[in-house]
Design a protein around this motif. Structure first.
Motif, PDB file in Angstrom:
ATOM      1  N   HIS B 175       0.751  -1.411  -0.045  1.00  0.00           N
ATOM      2  CA  HIS B 175      -0.099  -0.079  -0.173  1.00  0.00           C
ATOM      3  C   HIS B 175       0.869   1.501   0.064  1.00  0.00           C
ATOM      4  O   HIS B 175       2.099   1.529   0.424  1.00  0.00           O
ATOM      5  CB  HIS B 175      -1.063  -0.038   1.068  1.00  0.00           C
ATOM      6  CG  HIS B 175      -1.899   0.902   0.395  1.00  0.00           C
ATOM      7  ND1 HIS B 175      -1.786   2.197   1.882  1.00  0.00           N
ATOM      8  CD2 HIS B 175      -2.997   0.717   0.126  1.00  0.00           C
ATOM      9  CE1 HIS B 175      -3.476   2.834   0.667  1.00  0.00           C
ATOM     10  NE2 HIS B 175      -4.113   2.284   0.244  1.00  0.00           N
ATOM     11  N   HIS B 176       0.638   2.270  -0.555  1.00  0.00           N
ATOM     12  CA  HIS B 176       1.162   3.631  -1.219  1.00  0.00           C
ATOM     13  C   HIS B 176       2.459   3.048  -0.730  1.00  0.00           C
ATOM     14  O   HIS B 176       3.823   3.890  -0.547  1.00  0.00           O
ATOM     15  CB  HIS B 176       1.241   4.421   0.253  1.00  0.00           C
ATOM     16  CG  HIS B 176       1.011   4.497   1.837  1.00  0.00           C
ATOM     17  ND1 HIS B 176       0.456   3.050   1.917  1.00  0.00           N
ATOM     18  CD2 HIS B 176       2.512   4.852   2.625  1.00  0.00           C
ATOM     19  CE1 HIS B 176       1.194   3.078   3.790  1.00  0.00           C
ATOM     20  NE2 HIS B 176       2.072   4.149   3.718  1.00  0.00           N
ATOM     21  N   ILE B 220      -8.406  -2.996   2.649  1.00  0.00           N
ATOM     22  CA  ILE B 220      -7.824  -2.043   1.266  1.00  0.00           C
ATOM     23  C   ILE B 220      -9.377  -1.514   0.926  1.00  0.00           C
ATOM     24  O   ILE B 220     -10.370  -2.678  -0.154  1.00  0.00           O
ATOM     25  CB  ILE B 220      -6.944  -2.480  -0.048  1.00  0.00           C
ATOM     26  CG1 ILE B 220      -6.192  -1.979   0.953  1.00  0.00           C
ATOM     27  CG2 ILE B 220      -7.224  -1.257  -0.489  1.00  0.00           C
ATOM     28  CD1 ILE B 220      -4.505  -2.971  -0.855  1.00  0.00           C
ATOM     29  N   THR B 224     -12.693   3.607  -3.015  1.00  0.00           N
ATOM     30  CA  THR B 224     -11.143   5.043  -2.631  1.00  0.00           C
ATOM     31  C   THR B 224      -9.649   4.491  -2.460  1.00  0.00           C
ATOM     32  O   THR B 224      -9.089   5.439  -2.047  1.00  0.00           O
ATOM     33  CB  THR B 224     -11.897   5.936  -0.692  1.00  0.00           C
ATOM     34  OG1 THR B 224     -11.134   4.241   0.089  1.00  0.00           O
ATOM     35  CG2 THR B 224     -13.179   6.166  -1.384  1.00  0.00           C
ATOM     36  N   GLY B 225      -9.271   2.927  -2.295  1.00  0.00           N
ATOM     37  CA  GLY B 225      -7.591   3.144  -2.467  1.00  0.00           C
ATOM     38  C   GLY B 225      -7.506   3.034  -0.591  1.00  0.00           C
ATOM     39  O   GLY B 225      -6.868   3.478  -0.276  1.00  0.00           O
ATOM     40  N   GLU B 226      -8.733   3.039  -0.166  1.00  0.00           N
ATOM     41  CA  GLU B 226      -8.275   3.746   1.722  1.00  0.00           C
ATOM     42  C   GLU B 226      -7.515   2.184   2.043  1.00  0.00           C
ATOM     43  O   GLU B 226      -8.336   1.007   1.551  1.00  0.00           O
ATOM     44  CB  GLU B 226      -8.873   4.399   2.403  1.00  0.00           C
ATOM     45  CG  GLU B 226      -9.717   5.502   2.424  1.00  0.00           C
ATOM     46  CD  GLU B 226     -10.366   5.810   2.989  1.00  0.00           C
ATOM     47  OE1 GLU B 226     -11.888   5.299   2.871  1.00  0.00           O
ATOM     48  OE2 GLU B 226     -10.566   6.528   4.265  1.00  0.00           O
ATOM     49  N   TYR B 227      -6.636   2.277   2.892  1.00  0.00           N
ATOM     50  CA  TYR B 227      -6.500   1.114   3.484  1.00  0.00           C
ATOM     51  C   TYR B 227      -6.962   1.441   5.363  1.00  0.00           C
ATOM     52  O   TYR B 227      -6.707   2.100   5.813  1.00  0.00           O
ATOM     53  CB  TYR B 227      -5.281   1.703   3.912  1.00  0.00           C
ATOM     54  CG  TYR B 227      -4.055   0.431   4.634  1.00  0.00           C
ATOM     55  CD1 TYR B 227      -3.105  -0.733   4.516  1.00  0.00           C
ATOM     56  CD2 TYR B 227      -4.361   0.537   6.396  1.00  0.00           C
ATOM     57  CE1 TYR B 227      -2.744  -1.226   4.922  1.00  0.00           C
ATOM     58  CE2 TYR B 227      -2.836   0.010   7.441  1.00  0.00           C
ATOM     59  CZ  TYR B 227      -1.953  -1.202   6.141  1.00  0.00           C
ATOM     60  OH  TYR B 227      -1.585  -1.516   7.566  1.00  0.00           O
ATOM     61  N   ASP B 248      -5.312   7.166   3.714  1.00  0.00           N
ATOM     62  CA  ASP B 248      -5.377   7.176   2.049  1.00  0.00           C
ATOM     63  C   ASP B 248      -4.597   6.768   1.672  1.00  0.00           C
ATOM     64  O   ASP B 248      -3.416   5.897   1.807  1.00  0.00           O
ATOM     65  CB  ASP B 248      -5.543   9.097   1.911  1.00  0.00           C
ATOM     66  CG  ASP B 248      -4.722   9.406   2.231  1.00  0.00           C
ATOM     67  OD1 ASP B 248      -3.415   8.749   1.786  1.00  0.00           O
ATOM     68  OD2 ASP B 248      -4.951  10.513   1.665  1.00  0.00           O
ATOM     69  N   ARG B 249      -4.153   6.638   0.172  1.00  0.00           N
ATOM     70  CA  ARG B 249      -3.829   6.185  -0.351  1.00  0.00           C
ATOM     71  C   ARG B 249      -2.537   5.779  -0.682  1.00  0.00           C
ATOM     72  O   ARG B 249      -2.241   5.376  -1.195  1.00  0.00           O
ATOM     73  CB  ARG B 249      -4.789   6.114  -1.951  1.00  0.00           C
ATOM     74  CG  ARG B 249      -4.600   6.964  -2.955  1.00  0.00           C
ATOM     75  CD  ARG B 249      -4.947   6.985  -4.380  1.00  0.00           C
ATOM     76  NE  ARG B 249      -6.457   6.485  -4.615  1.00  0.00           N
ATOM     77  CZ  ARG B 249      -6.851   5.801  -5.163  1.00  0.00           C
ATOM     78  NH1 ARG B 249      -5.935   4.570  -5.857  1.00  0.00           N
ATOM     79  NH2 ARG B 249      -8.237   5.865  -5.292  1.00  0.00           N
ATOM     80  N   HIS B 250      -2.642   7.354   0.369  1.00  0.00           N
ATOM     81  CA  HIS B 250      -0.772   8.087   0.712  1.00  0.00           C
ATOM     82  C   HIS B 250      -0.293   7.630   1.462  1.00  0.00           C
ATOM     83  O   HIS B 250       1.106   8.245   1.834  1.00  0.00           O
ATOM     84  CB  HIS B 250      -1.241   9.366  -0.121  1.00  0.00           C
ATOM     85  CG  HIS B 250      -1.913   9.680  -2.081  1.00  0.00           C
ATOM     86  ND1 HIS B 250      -0.857   9.541  -3.024  1.00  0.00           N
ATOM     87  CD2 HIS B 250      -2.752  10.854  -1.518  1.00  0.00           C
ATOM     88  CE1 HIS B 250      -1.475   9.923  -3.625  1.00  0.00           C
ATOM     89  NE2 HIS B 250      -3.123  10.975  -3.212  1.00  0.00           N
ATOM     90  N   ASP B 517       1.633  -1.412  -8.538  1.00  0.00           N
ATOM     91  CA  ASP B 517       1.315  -0.418  -7.240  1.00  0.00           C
ATOM     92  C   ASP B 517       3.313  -0.300  -6.359  1.00  0.00           C
ATOM     93  O   ASP B 517       3.027   0.244  -5.343  1.00  0.00           O
ATOM     94  CB  ASP B 517       1.060  -1.891  -6.651  1.00  0.00           C
ATOM     95  CG  ASP B 517      -0.602  -0.859  -7.408  1.00  0.00           C
ATOM     96  OD1 ASP B 517      -1.152  -0.246  -8.003  1.00  0.00           O
ATOM     97  OD2 ASP B 517      -1.133  -2.127  -6.810  1.00  0.00           O
TER      98      ASP B 517
END
Lengths: 524, 524
Positions: B175-176, B220, B224-227, B248-250, B517
């Motif tokens: 992730h991110h 995930i 939204t790509g949220e974790y 968030d995705r970042h 990714d």
């Protein structure tokens, strides 16, 4: 030309545990189906032939091709707590399968994979890395084989023209703080002796080595710390030039000369005494016809005379004298020295071809004639007109290959030698030239790779220490132990075994490096 | 307290191929003789117990403990040329033998060893590295075990006080741009997703994670790509605090709340829907008596009620509601979603203790009650006074553990799930909730570790792709193949096998990372 022939034994046998003799130990008869497209097309899936006789990545269960760090290996027995150094090994480990037309290439053309055991305070860390040769890097990037047959540049992919063909797969030496890894068709590859990181893929001693080649068997003069080496076919394919040179303990070249040999042929090892360098030109001749036909570099020519050449150390080479005698095919020297006007030196050698994977020109391979015995050569320099050497077979009970000595006695009259025993008993011979005795070192249920002598302490008397080497457990599908045997109590069996959880990558030769010679070892 | 008990199966079985069920798969009954001195004395020789049931470095033939790079593995069949990503795995791999008093520790306390297969253009590169946790580094430097029993800090060597006990041995997520490796008793360890180099041994999302723990099973949100993740015992040993948060995705934390649970107990997995977070408190209770006695962290208490907690995503946690019902011991969620006022979620779970290596307080371990089935929970939020959940067993022909789904459908109503089938047939179940069908994936003569779903392309429909995982060849002493099965043609058998030359290090869970990714993957 005859086809390659000989016992159908594969790399598994040779590299796992070399007890079969140089002659029988290695063939390159490929029958697998690795098909490889040309360099311009996408790299095909990697698929080594399943045939264990083929140029291949090794049988299942090995750790061939895998670069490994195994920290703090398991140990049985008691590792001497004051043993502080690294045991290095190297052998060919084919990086990629060969294309169909070169599937018959020999295992000696595999890329050099270095392994090292760092031993200190009774703990052992294992590490392996490929020598990152120019060849390895090109193939790594292309994800395929780009170099064709053994020492045959005419079979290479055009994209690698100009790159070194060296594989760095035969032997390694620690000198002036550098781990130098050798293949006799190319200059050394310099690795960091602790990390095994490749620092120079074409090491020429600061540009001072004027040779395209360098032996796999340099010597160290224990009195001066000098490194003495040579390179044959020094000026290119089939050249008769041989460079002989030395470097001081800091690696500065302090002698360099070039001589000519009677014909181009294999010169795998040599002997250095306090006064002389002795070259050994075998009748494993470099064969341009075979090379042009897409074959390997050498043919065995029983009708060509073997030459022994003697030149003064430090001279201009014009004093080089050639001697002939019994046409023995010798591979490794055990040791040698100057005795007044005489040179005495010991080699392992057979009466015929020791390498069945190189074809014999005039007769079929004969494993009996290929069997190695210890041969003591005497060369008398007192008469200018004498051009014959004398040779006798010593310890006729001892047959074998891969002769070694206590490396601290290079150039000197020496007492102890070590030899891979072949035949039903296997094991390693320790010969004592002073007492004229021999004893066989063996470990039940294990096959032993080259056993390297390790001094008990850096200044221990000659031969006082350990033999170290990889044993392959015959009861555990070849799982490896690093075995340490006390030379003063061989009968007691191993004093310690480093129990590897897997079958280690194979080797040809090994080398012991004392920690005091390894920069930064006190921190590692 | 009862002793640990259960089938005498070792790590070999569990980690090599998990087809024995969570309950039967792992015991930590040590009977070996690893003796370890205190930290002040010289580190003793490393000697793992030979007993395969002991906390140990694995049987001969494995590559446990060895950090490996194997470039361009051999492939059989045809790897899809457009498959571009990395398959990650992690599992416990004991770094050092335990001292005598802790030899009964469980395998789940082994240090996390990460392996990765980089797949691109039909070529596969294999790499393994230990997660360099604070614990790993301290033990590496000391060359011995310094941490005592599983999740029991009272058993640690005084020298490691204050260090994270986390082993990073359970699961990993990309992730991110970071590979996060999890152990549920500690924050993630952040590894470079290409090199597997450890970049942060205690990753707290830029200091925003206010918890001493973090689940091994984050989710995930594909929209939204949220974790979304949680941590239990968030404020320390046996604390009832549970942190729930999202990033968030970042990787920027955009929600963080702390709630309290009825008692401290194992909360291995959870469920996230588009609206809610659902916590699952099992009756594997944290047991201070056992911890003080030098034992493991948990005891199974069949008399304690299982609680399911529901809270709104993004809220302050004050809306948390607890539900009770059938006392099922559930370990892994397959998937779940919100359906109006209802929550529907599927877990694998048994009626009794699934972990025989954690002792049961009131009855002997019962492997029948420990057997996992797929359980569908329904929670009705429409009535404020309702505090009961409903549960039914779906697909009664399917028993198993290690439930997974197409990870792109976390939080959403999902169709396909995957489950490790236990029982005589073994293999992996694919369940299709739409068609209400099940099929068993098996490979003759192979035991399969967790099979992870890989989309055929990043935007392929749900369940359209491959199952990827390690198969252990029963006919070759457990040698590993990485096996790829097309979910649209399971009957055809593997479309490709990556033929590993050895037995790969074991695993618990795996994760597929798409190349898009992974920073820098286009260059690797």
């Amino acid at each position: 030309m005859t086809d390659t022939s000989g016992p159908q034994l594969g790399r598994r046998n040779f590299l796992g545990a070399a007890t079969l003799g140089t002659g029988a130990a290695l063939v390159g008869l490929g029958t697998g189906g690795a098909a490889l497209a040309a360099a311009g097309s996408p790299a095909p899936q990697v698929d080594f032939p399943d045939d264990p006789r083929a140029f291949a990545g090794g049988p299942p269960g090995t750790n061939n091709r895998a670069e490994i760090d195994l920290y703090d290996c398991e140990v049985e027995g008691q590792l001497p707590l004051d043993l502080d150094g690294m045991f290095y090994r190297v052998g060919p480990d084919p990086q990629y399968p060969k294309p169909e037309q070169y599937k018959g290439d020999i295992m000696f053309d595999g890329e050099g994979h270095v392994s090292a055991f760092r031993i200190k305070n009774g703990h052992v860390d294992y590490r392996t890395r490929y020598a990152k040769t120019q060849r390895w890097k090109a193939q790594h990037d292309a994800r395929r084989s780009l170099f064709g047959m053994y020492r045959n540049p005419l079979t290479d992919d055009p994209s690698v023209k100009g790159l070194s063909r060296g594989t760095a797969n035969t032997q390694l030496f620690l000198h002036h703080g550098k781990l130098l890894v050798f293949k006799e068709d190319s200059p050394p590859v310099y690795l960091d002796p602790l990390t095994l990181e490749t620092k120079d893929d074409y090491y020429t001693f600061g540009g001072k080595l004027d040779s395209q080649t360098h032996t796999a068997h340099p010597k160290i003069d224990p009195l001066t710390g000098e490194y003495i080496a040579f390179g044959y076919e020094a000026d290119g394919l089939l050249s008769k030039s041989v460079v002989v040179f030395s470097a001081d303990r800091h690696g500065a070249v302090n002698w360099h000369t070039k001589v000519q040999v009677p014909y181009a042929g294999m010169m795998h090892d040599f002997v250095v005494t306090q006064k002389h360098v002795i070259l050994y030109l075998t009748n494993m001749v470099s064969d341009m016809d075979r090379i042009k036909a897409g074959g390997v570099h050498f043919s065995y020519d029983s009708r060509a005379p073997v030459y022994i050449g003697v030149l003064r150390r430090g001279g201009d080479g014009k004093d080089l004298r050639w001697f002939t005698g019994q046409n023995l095919f010798c591979t490794h020297s055990m040791g040698g020295w100057s005795d007044g006007d005489k040179i005495v030196m010991d080699w392992d050698g057979g009466e015929g071809n020791q390498f069945p994977f190189f074809p014999s020109l005039h007769e079929p391979f004969d494993p009996v004639k290929g069997t190695g015995y210890l041969r003591r050569f005497t060369i008398d320099l007192s008469s200018k007109s004498n051009d014959r050497f004398q040779v006798e077979t010593i310890y006729p009970e001892v047959s074998g290959v891969l002769a070694r000595q206590d490396d601290r006695f290079h150039t000197l009259k020496y007492r102890y030698g070590y030899l891979n025993g072949v035949g039903p008993k296997g094991g390693w011979w320790i010969v004592d030239h002073q007492e004229k005795t021999t004893q066989l070192v063996s470990v039940p249920d294990y096959m032993l790779s080259e056993m390297t002598f390790v001094p008990r302490k850096k200044d221990a008397p000659e031969g006082d220490g350990y033999l170290i080497g990889i044993g392959s457990s015959m009861k555990e599908a070849g799982r490896s132990d690093l075995i340490l045997i006390d030379t003063k109590d061989v009968a007691a069996g191993p004093v310690a075994r480093v129990k590897m959880p897997f079958k280690c990558v194979g080797q040809v030769h090994g080398f012991w490096g004392d920690a005091s010679d390894i920069p930064g070892a006190d921190l590692a």
